[in-house]
Design a protein around this motif. Sequence first.
Motif, PDB file in Angstrom:
ATOM      1  N   PHE A  17      56.435  64.325 -22.761  1.00  0.00           N
ATOM      2  CA  PHE A  17      56.318  62.874 -22.651  1.00  0.00           C
ATOM      3  C   PHE A  17      57.707  62.297 -22.438  1.00  0.00           C
ATOM      4  CE2 PHE A  17      52.776  63.837 -25.698  1.00  0.00           C
ATOM      5  CZ  PHE A  17      51.722  63.454 -24.867  1.00  0.00           C
ATOM      6  N   TRP A  18      57.780  61.180 -21.722  1.00  0.00           N
ATOM      7  CA  TRP A  18      59.042  60.459 -21.660  1.00  0.00           C
ATOM      8  C   TRP A  18      58.861  59.028 -21.188  1.00  0.00           C
ATOM      9  CZ3 TRP A  18      59.197  64.960 -18.200  1.00  0.00           C
ATOM     10  CH2 TRP A  18      58.910  64.676 -16.861  1.00  0.00           C
TER      11      TRP A  18
ATOM     12  N   TRP B 285      67.927  65.216 -14.185  1.00  0.00           N
ATOM     13  CA  TRP B 285      67.430  66.485 -13.646  1.00  0.00           C
ATOM     14  C   TRP B 285      66.242  66.268 -12.719  1.00  0.00           C
ATOM     15  CZ3 TRP B 285      62.395  67.641 -15.000  1.00  0.00           C
ATOM     16  CH2 TRP B 285      61.867  66.963 -16.102  1.00  0.00           C
ATOM     17  N   ILE B 286      65.628  65.095 -12.785  1.00  0.00           N
ATOM     18  CA  ILE B 286      64.516  64.790 -11.876  1.00  0.00           C
ATOM     19  C   ILE B 286      65.119  64.321 -10.554  1.00  0.00           C
ATOM     20  CG2 ILE B 286      62.407  63.449 -11.527  1.00  0.00           C
ATOM     21  CD1 ILE B 286      62.192  63.116 -14.564  1.00  0.00           C
TER      22      ILE B 286
ATOM     23  N   VAL C 258      58.137  61.962  -7.570  1.00  0.00           N
ATOM     24  CA  VAL C 258      56.809  61.565  -8.025  1.00  0.00           C
ATOM     25  C   VAL C 258      56.734  61.435  -9.555  1.00  0.00           C
ATOM     26  CG1 VAL C 258      55.868  63.912  -8.151  1.00  0.00           C
ATOM     27  CG2 VAL C 258      54.322  62.009  -7.715  1.00  0.00           C
ATOM     28  N   ILE C 259      57.653  62.075 -10.278  1.00  0.00           N
ATOM     29  CA  ILE C 259      57.616  61.985 -11.742  1.00  0.00           C
ATOM     30  C   ILE C 259      58.734  61.086 -12.289  1.00  0.00           C
ATOM     31  CG2 ILE C 259      56.367  64.141 -12.083  1.00  0.00           C
ATOM     32  CD1 ILE C 259      59.055  65.473 -12.828  1.00  0.00           C
TER      33      ILE C 259
ATOM     34  N   VAL D  18      55.656  67.681 -15.184  1.00  0.00           N
ATOM     35  CA  VAL D  18      56.510  68.329 -14.178  1.00  0.00           C
ATOM     36  C   VAL D  18      55.661  69.008 -13.111  1.00  0.00           C
ATOM     37  CG1 VAL D  18      58.373  69.991 -13.795  1.00  0.00           C
ATOM     38  CG2 VAL D  18      58.319  68.647 -15.918  1.00  0.00           C
ATOM     39  N   CYS D  19      54.504  69.546 -13.511  1.00  0.00           N
ATOM     40  CA  CYS D  19      53.631  70.236 -12.558  1.00  0.00           C
ATOM     41  C   CYS D  19      53.177  69.338 -11.412  1.00  0.00           C
ATOM     42  CB  CYS D  19      52.420  70.823 -13.272  1.00  0.00           C
ATOM     43  SG  CYS D  19      51.318  69.589 -14.019  1.00  0.00           S
ATOM     44  N   LEU D  20      53.239  68.026 -11.611  1.00  0.00           N
ATOM     45  CA  LEU D  20      52.731  67.097 -10.591  1.00  0.00           C
ATOM     46  C   LEU D  20      53.568  67.106  -9.312  1.00  0.00           C
ATOM     47  CD1 LEU D  20      51.802  64.044 -12.875  1.00  0.00           C
ATOM     48  CD2 LEU D  20      50.334  65.935 -12.109  1.00  0.00           C
ATOM     49  N   VAL D  21      54.766  67.650  -9.372  1.00  0.00           N
ATOM     50  CA  VAL D  21      55.584  67.708  -8.143  1.00  0.00           C
ATOM     51  C   VAL D  21      55.061  68.768  -7.177  1.00  0.00           C
ATOM     52  CG1 VAL D  21      57.638  66.915  -9.395  1.00  0.00           C
ATOM     53  CG2 VAL D  21      57.340  69.363  -8.963  1.00  0.00           C
TER      54      VAL D  21
END
Length: 276
Positions: A9-10, A19-20, A26-27, A235-238
Amino acid sequence: MNIDSHQHFWNYEPVKHEWIDDSMSVIRKDFLPDDLKKVYAENGIDGCVAVQADQTLVETDFLLDLASKNNFIKGIVGWIDLRADNLETVLNTYKEQEKLKGFRHVVQGEEDPNFLLRPNFLKGISILEKYNYTYDILVFPHQLGAVLELVKRFPNQKFVIDHIAKPYIKDGFYDGWAVLMKEIGKHKNVYCKLSGMITEADFNTWTPAQIHPYMNLILEVFGAERTMFGSDWPVCLVAGNYKRVKALITEFISKMSFTEQNAIMGNNAIKFYSLK
């Protein structure tokens, strides 16, 4: 029960979450329990373990607060400075927090390949063992030599390798990672999460067939009794969505016994993290 052993969560902050990068845009937004509840309802997930994404005690407190308000968050893996001289004092401030199950350090971001073996870090791990906390190992394949030395030194400490140690699936590299994972897996105090795999492949073109050899190795080495499902949401959503991540694993293990499937999809996480 279906338990997601690894998600985050963030409240998105550009500096904190630097780091994104652009490939993961997308995240670049908030991801909170209400978002995940909907995803879990759609995918038949009963609960989760929330894992730190920021290396501060504020992050640990943030996750504990969310867990106190959301019963589906069964446990959290927080952050604490394992190298600090006052580690035990800080740990004692958390002793009433039943949902705090263990800790993680973002070792993959450390330049020192032997970070895990430095005396101050080893001292911290020895203290975790005393307090009966778990430790999540987050590394890249080139750091697995140090992981092997670490788990040998602490045979009574519960370790779990996150994201199958992030093999370079996109490049097809396998052998060096596999040799060390086989050695690490001989140590019965070490578990492994089937998580974070699609983001180590090509975000746009990955196929289950590309990932199967890596999952095969994990199940060969750790067995159904020390392997656990994790989504690495959001993170998997990328590289996909929750349904695809879950299907990657459930379809792969579908020929195993129901007992083995249930172990991987939830019972092992319950056992490892002592979830209620």
